[in-house]
Design a protein around this motif. Sequence first.
Motif, PDB file in Angstrom:
ATOM      1  N   GLN A   1     -10.070   4.364  -6.861  1.00 30.07           N
ATOM      2  CA  GLN A   1      -9.555   3.534  -5.769  1.00 30.07           C
ATOM      3  C   GLN A   1      -8.182   3.009  -6.149  1.00 30.07           C
ATOM      4  O   GLN A   1      -7.946   2.633  -7.297  1.00 30.07           O
ATOM      5  N   GLU A   2      -7.297   2.979  -5.143  1.00 34.69           N
ATOM      6  CA  GLU A   2      -5.934   2.495  -5.353  1.00 34.69           C
ATOM      7  C   GLU A   2      -5.561   1.587  -4.190  1.00 34.69           C
ATOM      8  O   GLU A   2      -5.681   1.983  -3.024  1.00 34.69           O
ATOM      9  N   PHE A   3      -5.141   0.343  -4.495  1.00 38.67           N
ATOM     10  CA  PHE A   3      -4.614  -0.545  -3.459  1.00 38.67           C
ATOM     11  C   PHE A   3      -3.161  -0.177  -3.216  1.00 38.67           C
ATOM     12  O   PHE A   3      -2.375  -0.029  -4.162  1.00 38.67           O
ATOM     13  N   ILE A   4      -2.800  -0.009  -1.952  1.00 45.86           N
ATOM     14  CA  ILE A   4      -1.435   0.330  -1.578  1.00 45.86           C
ATOM     15  C   ILE A   4      -0.958  -0.691  -0.552  1.00 45.86           C
ATOM     16  O   ILE A   4      -1.616  -0.887   0.481  1.00 45.86           O
ATOM     17  N   LYS A   5       0.151  -1.315  -0.842  1.00 40.95           N
ATOM     18  CA  LYS A   5       0.703  -2.317   0.074  1.00 40.95           C
ATOM     19  C   LYS A   5       1.514  -1.600   1.153  1.00 40.95           C
ATOM     20  O   LYS A   5       2.755  -1.592   1.139  1.00 40.95           O
ATOM     21  N   ALA A   6       0.776  -0.955   2.065  1.00 39.50           N
ATOM     22  CA  ALA A   6       1.369  -0.191   3.164  1.00 39.50           C
ATOM     23  C   ALA A   6       0.300  -0.008   4.240  1.00 39.50           C
ATOM     24  O   ALA A   6      -0.900  -0.068   3.946  1.00 39.50           O
ATOM     25  N   PRO A   7       0.720   0.255   5.473  1.00 38.18           N
ATOM     26  CA  PRO A   7      -0.245   0.452   6.557  1.00 38.18           C
ATOM     27  C   PRO A   7      -1.125   1.679   6.327  1.00 38.18           C
ATOM     28  O   PRO A   7      -0.699   2.679   5.735  1.00 38.18           O
ATOM     29  N   ILE A   8      -2.336   1.612   6.841  1.00 39.31           N
ATOM     30  CA  ILE A   8      -3.309   2.688   6.665  1.00 39.31           C
ATOM     31  C   ILE A   8      -2.781   4.020   7.195  1.00 39.31           C
ATOM     32  O   ILE A   8      -2.981   5.065   6.575  1.00 39.31           O
ATOM     33  N   GLU A   9      -2.088   4.005   8.341  1.00 44.53           N
ATOM     34  CA  GLU A   9      -1.586   5.240   8.933  1.00 44.53           C
ATOM     35  C   GLU A   9      -0.582   5.930   8.011  1.00 44.53           C
ATOM     36  O   GLU A   9      -0.595   7.161   7.868  1.00 44.53           O
ATOM     37  N   ALA A  10       0.282   5.149   7.380  1.00 41.61           N
ATOM     38  CA  ALA A  10       1.277   5.717   6.462  1.00 41.61           C
ATOM     39  C   ALA A  10       0.596   6.329   5.246  1.00 41.61           C
ATOM     40  O   ALA A  10       0.940   7.442   4.823  1.00 41.61           O
ATOM     41  N   CYS A  11      -0.386   5.630   4.696  1.00 41.27           N
ATOM     42  CA  CYS A  11      -1.104   6.140   3.522  1.00 41.27           C
ATOM     43  C   CYS A  11      -1.851   7.430   3.854  1.00 41.27           C
ATOM     44  O   CYS A  11      -1.811   8.398   3.087  1.00 41.27           O
ATOM     45  N   PHE A  12      -2.512   7.443   5.000  1.00 40.33           N
ATOM     46  CA  PHE A  12      -3.265   8.610   5.441  1.00 40.33           C
ATOM     47  C   PHE A  12      -2.344   9.823   5.586  1.00 40.33           C
ATOM     48  O   PHE A  12      -2.641  10.916   5.084  1.00 40.33           O
ATOM     49  N   ASP A  13      -1.216   9.629   6.266  1.00 37.57           N
ATOM     50  CA  ASP A  13      -0.292  10.742   6.489  1.00 37.57           C
ATOM     51  C   ASP A  13       0.363  11.220   5.195  1.00 37.57           C
ATOM     52  O   ASP A  13       0.558  12.428   5.009  1.00 37.57           O
ATOM     53  N   LEU A  14       0.688  10.318   4.300  1.00 35.99           N
ATOM     54  CA  LEU A  14       1.255  10.733   3.017  1.00 35.99           C
ATOM     55  C   LEU A  14       0.268  11.577   2.221  1.00 35.99           C
ATOM     56  O   LEU A  14       0.645  12.571   1.593  1.00 35.99           O
ATOM     57  N   ALA A  15      -1.011  11.206   2.259  1.00 32.09           N
ATOM     58  CA  ALA A  15      -2.027  11.909   1.474  1.00 32.09           C
ATOM     59  C   ALA A  15      -2.278  13.328   1.985  1.00 32.09           C
ATOM     60  O   ALA A  15      -2.688  14.189   1.207  1.00 32.09           O
ATOM     61  N   ARG A  16      -2.008  13.592   3.265  1.00 28.15           N
ATOM     62  CA  ARG A  16      -2.244  14.934   3.814  1.00 28.15           C
ATOM     63  C   ARG A  16      -0.950  15.699   4.060  1.00 28.15           C
ATOM     64  O   ARG A  16      -0.940  16.755   4.689  1.00 28.15           O
ATOM     65  N   ASN A  17       0.145  15.203   3.509  1.00 29.20           N
ATOM     66  CA  ASN A  17       1.448  15.836   3.673  1.00 29.20           C
ATOM     67  C   ASN A  17       1.684  16.839   2.536  1.00 29.20           C
ATOM     68  O   ASN A  17       1.711  16.461   1.360  1.00 29.20           O
ATOM     69  N   VAL A  18       1.859  18.097   2.882  1.00 29.71           N
ATOM     70  CA  VAL A  18       2.030  19.156   1.887  1.00 29.71           C
ATOM     71  C   VAL A  18       3.280  18.918   1.035  1.00 29.71           C
ATOM     72  O   VAL A  18       3.257  19.101  -0.181  1.00 29.71           O
ATOM     73  N   ASP A  19       4.377  18.496   1.668  1.00 33.00           N
ATOM     74  CA  ASP A  19       5.622  18.259   0.929  1.00 33.00           C
ATOM     75  C   ASP A  19       5.457  17.124  -0.085  1.00 33.00           C
ATOM     76  O   ASP A  19       5.937  17.220  -1.224  1.00 33.00           O
TER      77      ASP A  19
ATOM     78  N   MET B   1     -11.844  15.440   9.549  1.00 36.33           N
ATOM     79  CA  MET B   1     -10.760  14.467   9.628  1.00 36.33           C
ATOM     80  C   MET B   1     -11.100  13.422  10.690  1.00 36.33           C
ATOM     81  O   MET B   1     -11.417  13.770  11.830  1.00 36.33           O
ATOM     82  N   GLN B   2     -11.063  12.164  10.269  1.00 33.63           N
ATOM     83  CA  GLN B   2     -11.186  11.028  11.175  1.00 33.63           C
ATOM     84  C   GLN B   2      -9.957  10.155  10.931  1.00 33.63           C
ATOM     85  O   GLN B   2      -9.953   9.337   9.997  1.00 33.63           O
ATOM     86  N   LYS B   3      -8.916  10.367  11.733  1.00 35.94           N
ATOM     87  CA  LYS B   3      -7.643   9.671  11.539  1.00 35.94           C
ATOM     88  C   LYS B   3      -7.808   8.196  11.852  1.00 35.94           C
ATOM     89  O   LYS B   3      -8.408   7.869  12.875  1.00 35.94           O
ATOM     90  N   PRO B   4      -7.259   7.304  11.099  1.00 34.23           N
ATOM     91  CA  PRO B   4      -6.621   7.441   9.789  1.00 34.23           C
ATOM     92  C   PRO B   4      -7.551   7.028   8.639  1.00 34.23           C
ATOM     93  O   PRO B   4      -7.108   6.471   7.639  1.00 34.23           O
ATOM     94  N   TYR B   5      -8.836   7.295   8.780  1.00 34.92           N
ATOM     95  CA  TYR B   5      -9.812   6.756   7.834  1.00 34.92           C
ATOM     96  C   TYR B   5     -10.311   7.747   6.779  1.00 34.92           C
ATOM     97  O   TYR B   5     -10.677   7.332   5.681  1.00 34.92           O
ATOM     98  N   GLN B   6     -10.347   9.022   7.108  1.00 34.86           N
ATOM     99  CA  GLN B   6     -10.918   9.963   6.138  1.00 34.86           C
ATOM    100  C   GLN B   6     -10.520  11.397   6.472  1.00 34.86           C
ATOM    101  O   GLN B   6     -10.387  11.757   7.633  1.00 34.86           O
TER     102      GLN B   6
END
Length: 155
Positions: free
Chosen positions: A7-25, A73-78
């Motif tokens: 588990q990692e706490f990230i001081k950012a919105p859930i949508e941003a974290c979700f999209d970063l984690a599934r971004n190939v680049d 995929m259940q955006k932006p949760y999983q």
Amino acid sequence: MPTIKHQEFIKAPIEACFDLARNVDIHTQTTSDTKERAVGGVTKGLLEVGDTVTWEAFHFGVKQRLTAKVTEMQKPYQFVDIMLNGAFHSFIHIHQFSEVTDGTIMTDTFQYKSPFGLIGNMADILFLKKYMHRFIVFRAKALKEIAENMDSIAK
């Protein structure tokens, strides 16, 4: 089957974290130590359910290829990806995101089965589980750094 959970706490919105984690680049950027790059399937942008990606990387000094498929995929949760082809016998990687005060908790659950039966089980005990844990933690911390600095990059 070994399971790694981080588990990692990230001081950012859930949508941003979700999209970063599934971004190939971004994945390529956060795995530069293993020279990971997308060579097949979706090679740029955001992964969606049903997408496959083939990664090429160096692990233990050996060039390897691994093809994964996003199965849920259940955006932006999983979102969930599984290995279709590669060095493991099998794996499932569950990426979960929860909104909390001032940010997001990102949880990686990685469950895998090594190839080669008893020899694979010995490799897990001796080095593989520790190696995979370090890999997942390193990538999570790199995603955290990118997400928490997105505002300063945009300015």
